[in-house]
Design a protein around this motif. Structure first.
Motif, PDB file in Angstrom:
ATOM      1  N   LEU A 248      -6.886  -4.939 -11.042  1.00  0.00           N
ATOM      2  CA  LEU A 248      -7.262  -6.078 -10.370  1.00  0.00           C
ATOM      3  C   LEU A 248      -8.494  -5.392  -8.783  1.00  0.00           C
ATOM      4  CD1 LEU A 248      -5.297  -9.005 -11.363  1.00  0.00           C
ATOM      5  CD2 LEU A 248      -7.154  -8.314 -11.786  1.00  0.00           C
ATOM      6  N   PRO A 249      -9.063  -5.825  -8.301  1.00  0.00           N
ATOM      7  CA  PRO A 249      -9.829  -5.686  -7.005  1.00  0.00           C
ATOM      8  C   PRO A 249      -8.365  -5.593  -6.152  1.00  0.00           C
ATOM      9  CG  PRO A 249     -11.552  -6.744  -8.449  1.00  0.00           C
ATOM     10  CD  PRO A 249      -9.704  -6.767  -9.193  1.00  0.00           C
ATOM     11  N   GLY A 250      -8.372  -4.903  -5.366  1.00  0.00           N
ATOM     12  CA  GLY A 250      -7.059  -4.081  -4.836  1.00  0.00           C
ATOM     13  C   GLY A 250      -5.382  -3.561  -5.391  1.00  0.00           C
ATOM     14  N   SER A 251      -5.578  -3.212  -6.160  1.00  0.00           N
ATOM     15  CA  SER A 251      -4.343  -3.340  -7.056  1.00  0.00           C
ATOM     16  C   SER A 251      -4.174  -1.769  -6.898  1.00  0.00           C
ATOM     17  CB  SER A 251      -4.255  -3.300  -8.600  1.00  0.00           C
ATOM     18  OG  SER A 251      -4.494  -4.210  -8.512  1.00  0.00           O
ATOM     19  N   LEU A 252      -2.949  -0.397  -7.022  1.00  0.00           N
ATOM     20  CA  LEU A 252      -2.936   0.771  -6.192  1.00  0.00           C
ATOM     21  C   LEU A 252      -2.703   1.619  -7.613  1.00  0.00           C
ATOM     22  CD1 LEU A 252      -1.597   2.156  -3.535  1.00  0.00           C
ATOM     23  CD2 LEU A 252       0.283   1.870  -5.111  1.00  0.00           C
ATOM     24  N   CYS A 253      -3.878   2.368  -7.443  1.00  0.00           N
ATOM     25  CA  CYS A 253      -3.751   3.328  -8.168  1.00  0.00           C
ATOM     26  C   CYS A 253      -2.995   4.405  -7.946  1.00  0.00           C
ATOM     27  CB  CYS A 253      -5.785   4.033  -8.304  1.00  0.00           C
ATOM     28  SG  CYS A 253      -5.982   5.785  -9.493  1.00  0.00           S
ATOM     29  N   ALA A 254      -2.842   4.808  -6.508  1.00  0.00           N
ATOM     30  CA  ALA A 254      -2.015   6.065  -5.995  1.00  0.00           C
ATOM     31  C   ALA A 254      -1.822   6.170  -4.853  1.00  0.00           C
ATOM     32  CB  ALA A 254      -2.542   7.595  -7.261  1.00  0.00           C
ATOM     33  N   THR A 255      -1.189   7.018  -4.596  1.00  0.00           N
ATOM     34  CA  THR A 255      -1.373   7.087  -2.689  1.00  0.00           C
ATOM     35  C   THR A 255      -1.447   8.359  -2.429  1.00  0.00           C
ATOM     36  OG1 THR A 255       0.701   5.007  -2.464  1.00  0.00           O
ATOM     37  CG2 THR A 255       0.820   6.817  -1.526  1.00  0.00           C
ATOM     38  N   VAL A 256      -2.296   8.791  -1.641  1.00  0.00           N
ATOM     39  CA  VAL A 256      -2.167  10.400  -1.565  1.00  0.00           C
ATOM     40  C   VAL A 256      -2.463  10.950  -0.042  1.00  0.00           C
ATOM     41  CG1 VAL A 256      -4.108  12.670  -1.516  1.00  0.00           C
ATOM     42  CG2 VAL A 256      -4.305  10.662  -3.086  1.00  0.00           C
ATOM     43  N   ILE A 257      -0.881  11.935   0.007  1.00  0.00           N
ATOM     44  CA  ILE A 257      -0.990  12.383   1.834  1.00  0.00           C
ATOM     45  C   ILE A 257      -1.798  13.625   1.987  1.00  0.00           C
ATOM     46  CG2 ILE A 257       0.709  10.942   2.512  1.00  0.00           C
ATOM     47  CD1 ILE A 257       2.939  12.850   1.379  1.00  0.00           C
ATOM     48  N   GLN A 258      -2.005  13.639   3.329  1.00  0.00           N
ATOM     49  CA  GLN A 258      -2.615  15.239   4.033  1.00  0.00           C
ATOM     50  C   GLN A 258      -1.005  15.412   4.274  1.00  0.00           C
ATOM     51  OE1 GLN A 258      -5.876  15.019   6.035  1.00  0.00           O
ATOM     52  NE2 GLN A 258      -6.303  17.866   5.785  1.00  0.00           N
ATOM     53  N   LEU A 259      -0.871  17.011   4.160  1.00  0.00           N
ATOM     54  CA  LEU A 259       0.244  18.154   4.583  1.00  0.00           C
ATOM     55  C   LEU A 259      -0.062  19.251   4.838  1.00  0.00           C
ATOM     56  CD1 LEU A 259       3.393  16.342   3.252  1.00  0.00           C
ATOM     57  CD2 LEU A 259       2.450  15.785   4.814  1.00  0.00           C
ATOM     58  N   ASP A 260      -1.211  19.727   5.160  1.00  0.00           N
ATOM     59  CA  ASP A 260      -2.037  21.073   4.780  1.00  0.00           C
ATOM     60  C   ASP A 260      -1.597  21.012   7.397  1.00  0.00           C
ATOM     61  OD1 ASP A 260      -3.775  19.817   5.197  1.00  0.00           O
ATOM     62  OD2 ASP A 260      -4.969  21.051   4.152  1.00  0.00           O
ATOM     63  N   THR A 261      -2.283  19.820   7.520  1.00  0.00           N
ATOM     64  CA  THR A 261      -2.176  19.741   9.091  1.00  0.00           C
ATOM     65  C   THR A 261      -0.968  18.671   8.966  1.00  0.00           C
ATOM     66  OG1 THR A 261      -4.116  21.057   9.321  1.00  0.00           O
ATOM     67  CG2 THR A 261      -3.333  18.979  10.976  1.00  0.00           C
ATOM     68  N   ILE A 262      -0.229  18.537  10.327  1.00  0.00           N
ATOM     69  CA  ILE A 262       1.348  17.574   9.980  1.00  0.00           C
ATOM     70  C   ILE A 262       1.501  17.062  11.758  1.00  0.00           C
ATOM     71  CG2 ILE A 262       3.167  18.385  10.637  1.00  0.00           C
ATOM     72  CD1 ILE A 262       3.847  16.891   8.595  1.00  0.00           C
TER      73      ILE A 262
END
Length: 416
Positions: A248-262
């Motif tokens: 539904l609108p607002g449902s989670l597809c995935a969580t993506v994080i960027q770690l090449d710079t922390i």
């Protein structure tokens, strides 16, 4: 009640009493002299002879060991504790309602910007899009017809205007009746109304085109929402939505994080925040022993209302992904340096007011007390400020002398 601890306490108290209040008698006893010998020696030296006084003072000096310390530059870093944090973390959400038709990607997988995360069932959206396109074509076809009607109405208006002018001139010369003039005026007004109607039809046709274009754009946007992609290069922190699941609108597809710079995030007290500048070099040691370096990228201008501390962020390169999100870090941020003395920890003592300092040997060979500021504690000594550039610091025997007591210092090298 046990008797031995009580007797021990009494003995310690008695020893402290004699050490503090009966120092002279205790020293005389240590030299093997009796109280009568000490009194006789004092009485015999009573005359105010300068040589006798100096000799007596020399004999009563207390031996101490001193260290001649020279102030050295010290990079006075701001020390704080914090944790690592991903440079970016986004929860990718659905914007429309449909079921997932793509196979899921598992958490930990690396993704590039634009990679497919979740694909949704299009349903009737393609039909809606084609219908909107057809309406757009139809609306565009109406414009030439409306434009032709406008040209025809404008021609009729010009004809009616010419006939009206002619009728007016003939009526003025008595060659045309008033009835003909009235008919010409009515025809001219009808032609004006026809022009306005044709203009309205043309505007309606053009508005129909805009409405059709908006419908096509909405259908295209709805179709684009069926493909959910990665917003940037990173790692999946969660599995993507399972095939067949309804989003539904607002449902989670995935969580993506960027770690090449922390980021290293810590909080600095308000007494130290003005010593930190954006761009300052910083280093940190993680809980696993890994040491990293970076630059200060952000210093908060607003304090936390509960702790009254300010947030500081440090950017650190992490191309090999060795640093994880949420690790504890001991952070040191370089600040303006100062001159300081490096002394053994045993040299520190307290004065009668309980303030921290060191005993020093003054030029007249008497003991003195100097307050110090403790800057840094290391394994082989402490760095302190508040002393002169050169100071003879008593490192052995400082607890047995007080302000103004004559001492006989023995100097040792800094490395001893």
């Amino acid at each position: 009640m046990r008797l031995i601890p009580l007797l021990t306490a009494i003995a310690v108290a008695a020893g402290l009493y004699f050490l503090v209040f009966e120092r002279d008698d205790l020293l005389a006893f240590a030299r093997g002299e009796t109280a009568e010998d000490t009194a006789a020696a004092t009485a015999s030296d009573a005359p105010t002879n300068p040589e006798s006084t100096a000799q007596l003072a020399s004999q009563n000096r207390i031996g101490v060991v001193a260290l001649r310390s020279e102030a050295r530059p010290l990079d006075s870093a701001v020390i704080l504790r914090g944790q690592t944090q991903a440079a970016r973390q986004v929860e990718v959400l659905a914007e429309t309602t449909s079921t997932v038709i793509s196979e899921p990607l598992r958490k930990g997988a690396q993704v590039k910007a634009g990679d497919l995360l979740c694909e949704l069932d299009p349903g009737t959206r393609q039909a809606t899009y084609h219908e909107a396109k057809a309406r757009l074509i139809e609306a565009r076809s109406r414009v030439p017809e409306a434009e032709a009607r406008l040209v025809e109405a404008q021609a009729r208006l010009r004809e009616s205007q010419i006939n009206l002018v002619a009728a007016q001139k003939l009526s003025e010369g008595g060659y045309a009746s008033e009835t003909r003039l009235a008919a010409a005026e009515a025809t001219e007004r009808s032609a004006v109304a026809g022009v306005e109607t044709a203009k309205g039809g043309l505007e309606a046709a053009r508005a129909g085109i805009e409405a059709a274009q908006a419908a096509v754009a909405a259908a295209e946007t709805e179709i684009a929402r069926l493909t959910i992609t990665a917003p940037f290069d990173g790692l999946l922190e969660s599995d993507t939505a399972e095939v067949g699941s309804l989003l539904l609108p607002g449902s989670l597809c995935a969580t993506v994080i960027q770690l090449d710079t922390i980021k290293l995030v810590g909080y600095v007290p308000e007494t130290e925040v003005n010593r930190i500048d954006v761009g300052a070099r910083a280093g940190a040691e993680l809980a696993n022993g890994l040491r990293v370096q970076g630059e200060v990228s952000f210093v908060s201008r607003s304090a936390d209302p509960t702790t009254r501390t300010f947030e500081v962020e440090i950017l650190v390169g992490n191309a090999d992904l060795r640093i994880r999100d949420g690790q504890t870090a001991d952070i040191a941020i370089s600040a303006e340096g100062t001159k300081a003395h490096k002394l053994p920890q045993s040299a520190l003592t307290l004065n009668n007011d309980g303030r921290l300092g060191v005993r020093i040997v003054r030029e007249d060979k008497t003991a003195g007390f100097e307050l110090i500021d403790l800057l840094r504690d290391t394994a082989d000594g402490v760095w302190v400020a508040g002393l002169p550039d050169t100071a003879d610091v008593i490192v052995v025997g400082q607890d047995f002398v007080t302000e103004g007591v004559a001492v006989e210092p023995t100097y040792r090298e800094a490395g001893q």
